[in-house]
Design a protein around this motif. Structure first.
Motif, PDB file in Angstrom:
ATOM      1  N   ILE A   1      37.849  17.722 -67.812  1.00 36.26           N
ATOM      2  CA  ILE A   1      37.813  17.811 -66.465  1.00 36.26           C
ATOM      3  C   ILE A   1      36.804  18.234 -65.839  1.00 36.26           C
ATOM      4  O   ILE A   1      35.917  18.396 -65.708  1.00 36.26           O
ATOM      5  CB  ILE A   1      38.971  19.161 -65.650  1.00 36.26           C
ATOM      6  CG1 ILE A   1      40.022  19.108 -67.204  1.00 36.26           C
ATOM      7  CG2 ILE A   1      39.281  20.170 -65.036  1.00 36.26           C
ATOM      8  CD1 ILE A   1      40.655  20.342 -67.392  1.00 36.26           C
ATOM      9  N   CYS A   2      36.556  17.235 -64.243  1.00 37.76           N
ATOM     10  CA  CYS A   2      34.852  17.003 -63.517  1.00 37.76           C
ATOM     11  C   CYS A   2      35.387  18.530 -62.687  1.00 37.76           C
ATOM     12  O   CYS A   2      36.774  19.213 -62.077  1.00 37.76           O
ATOM     13  CB  CYS A   2      35.741  15.570 -62.713  1.00 37.76           C
ATOM     14  SG  CYS A   2      34.534  15.921 -61.555  1.00 37.76           S
ATOM     15  N   GLY A   3      34.642  19.129 -62.302  1.00 42.43           N
ATOM     16  CA  GLY A   3      34.601  19.600 -61.394  1.00 42.43           C
ATOM     17  C   GLY A   3      34.921  19.718 -59.965  1.00 42.43           C
ATOM     18  O   GLY A   3      35.600  20.431 -59.821  1.00 42.43           O
ATOM     19  N   VAL A   4      34.964  18.415 -59.901  1.00 42.71           N
ATOM     20  CA  VAL A   4      34.845  18.308 -57.886  1.00 42.71           C
ATOM     21  C   VAL A   4      36.135  17.610 -58.549  1.00 42.71           C
ATOM     22  O   VAL A   4      37.311  17.885 -57.302  1.00 42.71           O
ATOM     23  CB  VAL A   4      33.741  16.885 -57.598  1.00 42.71           C
ATOM     24  CG1 VAL A   4      34.249  16.806 -56.526  1.00 42.71           C
ATOM     25  CG2 VAL A   4      32.401  17.463 -58.098  1.00 42.71           C
ATOM     26  N   CYS A   5      36.278  16.445 -59.322  1.00 45.87           N
ATOM     27  CA  CYS A   5      38.100  15.921 -58.589  1.00 45.87           C
ATOM     28  C   CYS A   5      39.106  15.756 -59.904  1.00 45.87           C
ATOM     29  O   CYS A   5      40.138  15.466 -59.937  1.00 45.87           O
ATOM     30  CB  CYS A   5      37.636  14.631 -58.264  1.00 45.87           C
ATOM     31  SG  CYS A   5      36.711  13.811 -59.786  1.00 45.87           S
ATOM     32  N   GLY A   6      39.127  17.015 -60.520  1.00 39.84           N
ATOM     33  CA  GLY A   6      39.876  17.427 -61.923  1.00 39.84           C
ATOM     34  C   GLY A   6      40.199  16.616 -62.861  1.00 39.84           C
ATOM     35  O   GLY A   6      38.825  16.220 -63.125  1.00 39.84           O
TER      36      GLY A   6
ATOM     37  N   ILE B   1      28.496  11.021 -66.737  1.00 44.86           N
ATOM     38  CA  ILE B   1      29.164  10.924 -65.173  1.00 44.86           C
ATOM     39  C   ILE B   1      30.999  11.142 -65.133  1.00 44.86           C
ATOM     40  O   ILE B   1      30.730  10.561 -66.019  1.00 44.86           O
ATOM     41  CB  ILE B   1      28.457   9.869 -64.359  1.00 44.86           C
ATOM     42  CG1 ILE B   1      28.927   8.947 -64.855  1.00 44.86           C
ATOM     43  CG2 ILE B   1      26.873  10.657 -63.900  1.00 44.86           C
ATOM     44  CD1 ILE B   1      28.854   7.476 -64.183  1.00 44.86           C
ATOM     45  N   CYS B   2      30.798  11.070 -64.022  1.00 43.94           N
ATOM     46  CA  CYS B   2      32.218  11.553 -64.577  1.00 43.94           C
ATOM     47  C   CYS B   2      32.814   9.741 -63.144  1.00 43.94           C
ATOM     48  O   CYS B   2      31.955   9.425 -62.084  1.00 43.94           O
ATOM     49  CB  CYS B   2      33.344  12.451 -62.949  1.00 43.94           C
ATOM     50  SG  CYS B   2      35.303  12.223 -62.332  1.00 43.94           S
ATOM     51  N   ARG B   3      34.177   9.588 -64.100  1.00 42.02           N
ATOM     52  CA  ARG B   3      34.281   7.759 -63.322  1.00 42.02           C
ATOM     53  C   ARG B   3      34.701   7.805 -62.008  1.00 42.02           C
ATOM     54  O   ARG B   3      34.831   6.998 -61.336  1.00 42.02           O
ATOM     55  CB  ARG B   3      35.274   7.214 -63.828  1.00 42.02           C
ATOM     56  CG  ARG B   3      34.245   6.789 -65.470  1.00 42.02           C
ATOM     57  CD  ARG B   3      34.878   5.536 -65.903  1.00 42.02           C
ATOM     58  NE  ARG B   3      34.310   5.206 -67.033  1.00 42.02           N
ATOM     59  CZ  ARG B   3      35.160   4.740 -68.413  1.00 42.02           C
ATOM     60  NH1 ARG B   3      36.116   3.971 -67.676  1.00 42.02           N
ATOM     61  NH2 ARG B   3      34.772   4.617 -69.658  1.00 42.02           N
ATOM     62  N   LYS B   4      35.744   8.827 -60.966  1.00 44.13           N
ATOM     63  CA  LYS B   4      35.625   8.437 -59.952  1.00 44.13           C
ATOM     64  C   LYS B   4      34.844   9.315 -59.074  1.00 44.13           C
ATOM     65  O   LYS B   4      34.731   8.021 -58.462  1.00 44.13           O
ATOM     66  CB  LYS B   4      36.866   9.935 -60.502  1.00 44.13           C
ATOM     67  CG  LYS B   4      38.076   9.148 -61.112  1.00 44.13           C
ATOM     68  CD  LYS B   4      39.471  10.614 -60.648  1.00 44.13           C
ATOM     69  CE  LYS B   4      40.890  10.289 -61.886  1.00 44.13           C
ATOM     70  NZ  LYS B   4      41.545  11.404 -61.429  1.00 44.13           N
ATOM     71  N   CYS B   5      34.019  10.487 -59.020  1.00 50.68           N
ATOM     72  CA  CYS B   5      33.518  11.127 -58.025  1.00 50.68           C
ATOM     73  C   CYS B   5      31.948  10.309 -58.333  1.00 50.68           C
ATOM     74  O   CYS B   5      30.815  10.525 -57.846  1.00 50.68           O
ATOM     75  CB  CYS B   5      33.579  11.782 -58.031  1.00 50.68           C
ATOM     76  SG  CYS B   5      33.113  13.306 -59.238  1.00 50.68           S
ATOM     77  N   GLU B   6      31.616   9.600 -59.602  1.00 52.11           N
ATOM     78  CA  GLU B   6      30.488   9.879 -60.657  1.00 52.11           C
ATOM     79  C   GLU B   6      28.950  10.950 -60.421  1.00 52.11           C
ATOM     80  O   GLU B   6      28.190  10.616 -60.369  1.00 52.11           O
ATOM     81  CB  GLU B   6      29.612   8.381 -59.614  1.00 52.11           C
ATOM     82  CG  GLU B   6      30.402   7.168 -59.634  1.00 52.11           C
ATOM     83  CD  GLU B   6      29.667   6.028 -58.951  1.00 52.11           C
ATOM     84  OE1 GLU B   6      28.788   5.778 -58.530  1.00 52.11           O
ATOM     85  OE2 GLU B   6      30.382   5.278 -59.273  1.00 52.11           O
ATOM     86  N   SER B   7      29.788  12.018 -59.935  1.00 56.23           N
ATOM     87  CA  SER B   7      28.778  12.964 -60.626  1.00 56.23           C
ATOM     88  C   SER B   7      28.704  13.261 -61.710  1.00 56.23           C
ATOM     89  O   SER B   7      29.336  12.843 -62.697  1.00 56.23           O
ATOM     90  CB  SER B   7      29.868  14.647 -59.708  1.00 56.23           C
ATOM     91  OG  SER B   7      31.033  14.716 -59.926  1.00 56.23           O
ATOM     92  N   GLU B   8      27.487  14.125 -61.797  1.00 55.35           N
ATOM     93  CA  GLU B   8      26.304  14.155 -63.360  1.00 55.35           C
ATOM     94  C   GLU B   8      28.295  15.361 -64.042  1.00 55.35           C
ATOM     95  O   GLU B   8      28.552  16.336 -63.203  1.00 55.35           O
ATOM     96  CB  GLU B   8      25.705  14.529 -63.891  1.00 55.35           C
ATOM     97  CG  GLU B   8      24.361  13.210 -63.931  1.00 55.35           C
ATOM     98  CD  GLU B   8      23.152  14.024 -63.870  1.00 55.35           C
ATOM     99  OE1 GLU B   8      23.151  15.097 -64.412  1.00 55.35           O
ATOM    100  OE2 GLU B   8      22.426  13.146 -63.375  1.00 55.35           O
TER     101      GLU B   8
END
Ligand SMILES: [Zn+2]
Length: 107
Positions: free
Chosen positions: A77-82, A99-106
């Motif tokens: 689960i990405c903290g930004v987009c789930g 990284i998150c493949r959706k929003c590219e945040s670490e």
């Protein structure tokens, strides 16, 4: 090798009786491709009274415990987009990070 899922990550279950549940990764078993997730795949088990083996202070009887679930059945689960897929990037200094493949945040 960088692991996609690490101890302490929050993951969501994608399959099985606990589908949709989220929990924290308690431990990872890379050689088995499985992870133990808090509150997921809980089972009641009858335990015989025996010398504690790595578990202190537990007595015999019925205990509730988690069983490891297959890595392919959980997603980070990405903290930004789930719930997301994990990617990797290597920065200018050669440091690899998840990284998150959706929003590219670490992650
Ligand atoms: Zn994201």
């Amino acid at each position: 090798m960088a692991a996609k899922i690490r101890k302490g990550d929050r993951v969501r279950v994608l399959a099985g009786k606990d589908v949709g549940k989220e929990g924290r990764v308690i431990s990872v078993f890379p050689e088995k491709g499985r992870v133990l997730v808090e509150g997921v795949h809980r089972v009641k088990r009858h335990e015989k009274v025996r010398p504690a083996k790595g578990r202190s202070g537990q007595e015999g009887g019925i205990v509730t415990t988690e069983l490891p679930v297959d890595l392919s059945n959980v997603t980070l689960i990405c903290g930004v987009c789930g719930p997301t897929r994990v990617g990797f990037k290597i920065d200018d200094e050669g440091v690899k990070s998840r990284i998150c493949r959706k929003c590219e945040s670490e992650l």
